[in-house]
Write a protein that holds these residues in place. Structure first.
Motif, short mmCIF file in Angstrom:
data_model
loop_
_atom_site.label_atom_id
_atom_site.label_comp_id
_atom_site.label_asym_id
_atom_site.label_seq_id
_atom_site.Cartn_x
_atom_site.Cartn_y
_atom_site.Cartn_z
N ILE A 70 -6.21 15.67 -42.11
CA ILE A 70 -5.30 16.56 -42.83
C ILE A 70 -5.25 16.19 -44.31
O ILE A 70 -5.34 17.06 -45.18
N LEU A 71 -5.14 14.90 -44.61
CA LEU A 71 -5.04 14.50 -46.02
C LEU A 71 -6.35 14.76 -46.76
O LEU A 71 -6.35 15.16 -47.92
N THR B 291 -5.24 8.03 -52.13
CA THR B 291 -5.09 8.41 -50.72
C THR B 291 -6.20 7.78 -49.88
O THR B 291 -5.96 7.30 -48.78
N MET C 283 -3.86 7.71 -28.34
CA MET C 283 -2.92 8.59 -29.03
C MET C 283 -2.53 8.01 -30.39
O MET C 283 -2.34 8.74 -31.35
N LEU C 284 -2.39 6.68 -30.45
CA LEU C 284 -2.02 6.04 -31.72
C LEU C 284 -3.10 6.27 -32.77
O LEU C 284 -2.84 6.77 -33.86
N ALA D 151 -3.58 9.94 -33.75
CA ALA D 151 -2.66 10.41 -34.78
C ALA D 151 -3.12 9.95 -36.16
O ALA D 151 -3.04 10.71 -37.14
N LEU D 152 -3.65 8.73 -36.26
CA LEU D 152 -4.08 8.22 -37.56
C LEU D 152 -5.33 8.95 -38.06
O LEU D 152 -5.44 9.28 -39.24
N ALA E 210 -5.41 4.20 -49.36
CA ALA E 210 -4.25 4.09 -48.48
C ALA E 210 -4.71 4.20 -47.03
O ALA E 210 -4.33 3.39 -46.18
N ILE E 211 -5.55 5.20 -46.77
CA ILE E 211 -6.05 5.38 -45.40
C ILE E 211 -6.94 4.21 -45.00
O ILE E 211 -6.81 3.68 -43.89
N THR F 247 -4.29 12.24 -39.31
CA THR F 247 -3.73 12.09 -40.65
C THR F 247 -4.85 12.10 -41.69
O THR F 247 -4.77 12.77 -42.72
N PHE G 179 -6.99 1.04 -46.06
CA PHE G 179 -6.27 -0.20 -45.77
C PHE G 179 -5.41 -0.07 -44.51
O PHE G 179 -5.33 -1.00 -43.70
N THR G 180 -4.77 1.08 -44.32
CA THR G 180 -3.89 1.22 -43.15
C THR G 180 -4.69 1.22 -41.86
O THR G 180 -4.36 0.50 -40.91
#
Lengths: 593, 194
Positions: free
Chosen positions: B42-43, B125, B31-32, B35-36, B128-129, B39, B131-132
């Motif tokens: 969507i982005l 963006t 689930m974690l 969700a990522l 950001a994705i 994200t 690296f995260t």
């Protein structure tokens, strides 16, 4: 607490076996009461911490109520202590009002109700009700409590940082939450709280699946256990997306990313210097993917508690036990596909709205089934009006009001008018405050004898109930009137700057008095709680003449819970069985008894 | 006091406690990362343009090979326990640990390449994705390495006291490790190739 230790030795049942017994006696005070791995101690730790946070969150709210009733007047008594940054001359600043609002929500939901309902009652009652010696992973259980504790401390300390605590509501919507003060510490606190609930929920599920006593098949589980099991699945699967969202928001705040910041954002006339390209609605999706199941995390344990108490005090089996079990499981599944009914105003489109309002109407059905089953359980019963039963009975209409007022919010056309008004506040507080919290009070009165070996005082209990019941309705019922009149929920002056609110402003004063009265009413409970630990009427194992397994253990149970391995012979609610000698046939007694 | 079914299997569920526990934990991890990844979708859908070729495919491919190999050595570490071959178990577990460390070294070079150009997560963006997601995945690698280090070091004592329980713990570590591996198998095409 002296009680716990003295009974602890006899309860273990190995008095004739000195070396074994010794091992437990050698546990020092710290290991026994602070860093304990015993599910009952951890449950009590959770419950007491949760109750303290409920009180603290309620105090924040009483300060807000003063500001709403008498905007701009110095806060009496404590106003002078709040400091220049919060309330110069005792007069509340809007920023401080926002902090109180955000932290009231956060504290009540994540640090009050859920830890008390799941961490407290789940930990203390669930292993006893399924006949387990402890939770499946006792050390992880302890880690879960301490993660919660650290999260709580982090949140409390956030009030003292420069700029104060988080002020973007418990929902933390960006872009505001990405740029406002205090949010970073809030996010770190949330990561602790999420970790805690993850560890707890794994433990509850494994314990329920693996450690059920011999003979305790699934359809013999008390409804409370079912409710906790579904709740644990919700915590397990719904919290990680919020953790992901919290990580992304932390990145936005600390690493300069723009996950939730769109391009071309202008703040106070200045363009924000970020890359942009983010999506603020994305946060709302991730947040509500957790926070709608969270609503059921708040309500299901209370439903479980109330079911136990109603069966016990009506001296009848629950009406429609199986239908209730299927309903609670169905609620669990459905709660993952209703989240965007919180977002009808984001412009996500009519197709999305139509989908989510349909699922929302569907999920109301199993909730109504459970409530109806509980109501019908009262039919023809000779009810014992004990203190827990008073709270359990009040839960039914209070949760009913909360649930039914939710229907207009679940339908997009009516939600557009009611969104962000006091009507919404009234709706979810009816579910959580006179609903869930009354259920939790019922549970405290009901299982207090099991935890301490003493009953709480009934006169003080009745006083607590009736004063709370009157006051809490006077706080929340006027919110529907204010909300229908269009009063916005976030006005720090109670909405007096808008002419259309003039006709309902006087309700703010009524709510003020009612909330302070509600505060005073809790003194009955606090006095009763501490007095009864010491001087309450001493009771035996089964003071309520109940049928479920926890009542076969000594009061209070020692480490390891049961004197002999419990065996289950029948369903959970066999009250008034025709032909039986008594009006209750416990699960743990064989047929011939 | 003993908790039942920590080692032995409960007959009616067919499970030991830890096995169910680790699967539930992995469900929450799904689930974690779910969700990522959502994200990301969507982005990316909302972006006007999406950069290509910012990452080094060879480095990513090497890391993919490293992680898949580490999954194999992890299974071997557990299987050797089941065959009672302690020496081989040690060898394979240490090999897994070393492969994990190699993965991180490789990742370090990739990260520092970007940061040297001044292109951190704040840059776009996409980064950001990148690296995260890889950062969180890297934390999971580190978590796995800590667990392995424990079983190579002080945790190894358990083998003598309770061989079955030790084998179970290595099995659970392995399940977690395969999951971490699997996340990378999604990350590699999503970030490097698409």
């Amino acid at each position: 607490m002296d009680n716990v230790s003295s009974h602890g030795t006899t309860a273990h049942g190995h008095v004739h076996e000195p070396p074994h017994e010794h091992a437990h006696e050698e546990l020092g005070w710290w290991r026994k009461y602070v860093f304990s791995v015993d599910h009952k101690v951890i449950g009590i730790q959770y419950a007491i911490t949760g109750l303290l946070f409920l009180l603290f969150g309620f105090c924040l709210m009483m300060i807000m109520r003063w500001q709403l009733a008498y905007p701009g007047r110095p806060i009496p008594l404590i106003g002078q202590w709040l400091g220049q940054a919060r309330a110069p001359m005792g007069i509340m600043l809007p920023e401080f009002y926002n902090q109180l609002g955000a932290m009231h929500g956060t504290i009540m939901v994540f640090m009050g109700v859920v830890p008390l309902a799941v961490g407290g009652f789940g930990n203390f009652v669930l292993p006893l009700q399924i006949g387990a010696p402890d939770m499946a992973f006792p050390k992880i259980n302890m880690a879960s409590y301490w993660a919660y504790f650290l999260g709580g401390v982090t949140m409390l300390l956030s009030f003292f940082q420069r700029g104060g605590a988080a002020q973007s509501g418990w929902t933390s919507y960006p872009p505001l939450a990405d740029i406002a003060d205090g949010q970073t510490v809030w996010l770190i606190g949330m990561v602790f709280l999420i970790t805690s609930s993850l560890l707890g929920s794994i433990n509850f599920i494994v314990t329920t699946v693996q450690l059920r006593a011999k003979g305790l098949s699934w359809m013999r589980l008390p409804f409370f256990v079912w409710a906790q099991l579904v709740t644990s699945f919700l915590l397990l699967l719904a919290f990680p997306p919020l953790e992901a969202a919290a990580v992304l928001q932390l990145m936005d705040r600390l690493a300069g990313t723009s996950f939730f910041l769109p391009s071309g954002l202008v703040i106070s006339g200045k363009p924000l210097a970020v890359a942009g390209g983010g999506n603020p609605v994305l946060w709302q999706h991730l947040f509500w993917f957790l926070a709608h199941p969270e609503v059921y995390v708040l309500i299901l344990p209370a439903m479980g508690i109330v079911s136990e108490i109603i069966a016990n005090n009506t001296r009848k089996p629950l009406w429609g036990y199986k239908a209730m079990v299927y309903s609670v499981v169905f609620i669990g599944f459905m709660s993952f596909v209703v989240w965007a009914h919180h977002m009808f105003m984001t412009g996500m489109g009519t197709t999305m709205s139509a989908f989510f309002q349909t699922t929302t109407m569907i999920i109301s059905i199993p909730s109504v089934v459970i409530l109806t089953a509980l109501l019908l359980s009262l039919w023809g019963a000779s009810i014992r009006f004990t203190t827990p039963m008073l709270f359990a009975l009040a839960f039914l209409p209070m949760f009913g009001i909360g649930g039914l007022t939710g229907l207009p919010l679940g339908l997009a056309p009516s939600d557009i008018h009611l969104h962000d008004t006091y009507y919404v506040i009234g709706h979810f507080h009816y579910v959580v405050a006179p609903g869930t919290i009354f259920g939790l009070f019922a549970g405290v009165y009901y299982w207090f004898p099991k935890a301490t070996g003493r009953k709480m005082n009934d006169l003080l209990g009745a006083l607590h109930f009736w004063t709370s019941f009157v006051c809490i309705n006077l706080v929340f019922m006027p919110m529907f009137i204010e909300g229908l009149a269009g009063m916005n929920r976030r006005m720090y002056d109670g909405g007096m700057q808008y002419k259309y609110n003039a006709s309902v402003l006087h309700w703010n004063v009524v709510q003020g008095y009612a909330s302070w009265g509600l505060g005073l009413a809790q003194i009955f409970f606090i006095v009763n709680f501490f007095m009864s630990i010491k001087w309450g009427k001493a009771v035996d194992r089964n003071p309520w003449e109940a049928t479920t397994l926890e009542w076969s253990a000594p009061s209070p149970p020692g480490h390891g819970n049961f004197l002999t391995e419990p065996i289950v012979y029948r369903g959970p609610y066999e009250y008034s069985v025709p032909g039986a000698a008594r009006d209750f046939s416990p699960q743990f007694e064989p047929e011939k008894a | 006091m003993n908790i039942p079914y920590t080692v032995e299997i409960r007959p009616d569920t067919g499970l030991a406690n830890g096995k169910l526990g680790i699967w539930l934990f992995l469900a929450s991890e799904v689930m974690l990362f779910g969700a990522l990844f959502s994200t990301y979708i969507i982005l990316r859908n909302g972006a006007a343009e999406w950069p290509h070729g910012e990452l080094s495919v060879p480095l990513g491919a090497i890391n993919t090979v490293i992680l898949i190999s580490s999954s194999v050595t992890m299974v071997m570490a557990w299987a050797s326990l089941k065959m009672n071959d302690w020496a081989k178990h040690r060898l394979y577990l240490i090999a897994t640990f070393v492969l994990a460390a190699l993965f991180l070294v490789n990742k370090y070079f990739e990260y520092s390449d970007h940061l040297a150009k001044g292109e951190g997560p704040w840059h776009s963006t996409f980064l950001a994705i990148y690296f995260t997601l890889t950062g969180l995945h890297g934390l999971h690698i580190v978590g796995g390495m800590i667990v392995m280090a424990y079983f190579i070091g002080p945790g190894a004592k358990l083998w003598r006291a309770n061989a079955d329980q030790f084998a179970n713990r290595i099995e659970y570590t392995g399940l977690y490790w395969h999951f971490v591996d699997l996340v990378w198998i999604f990350l590699f095409p999503v970030l490097y190739l698409l």
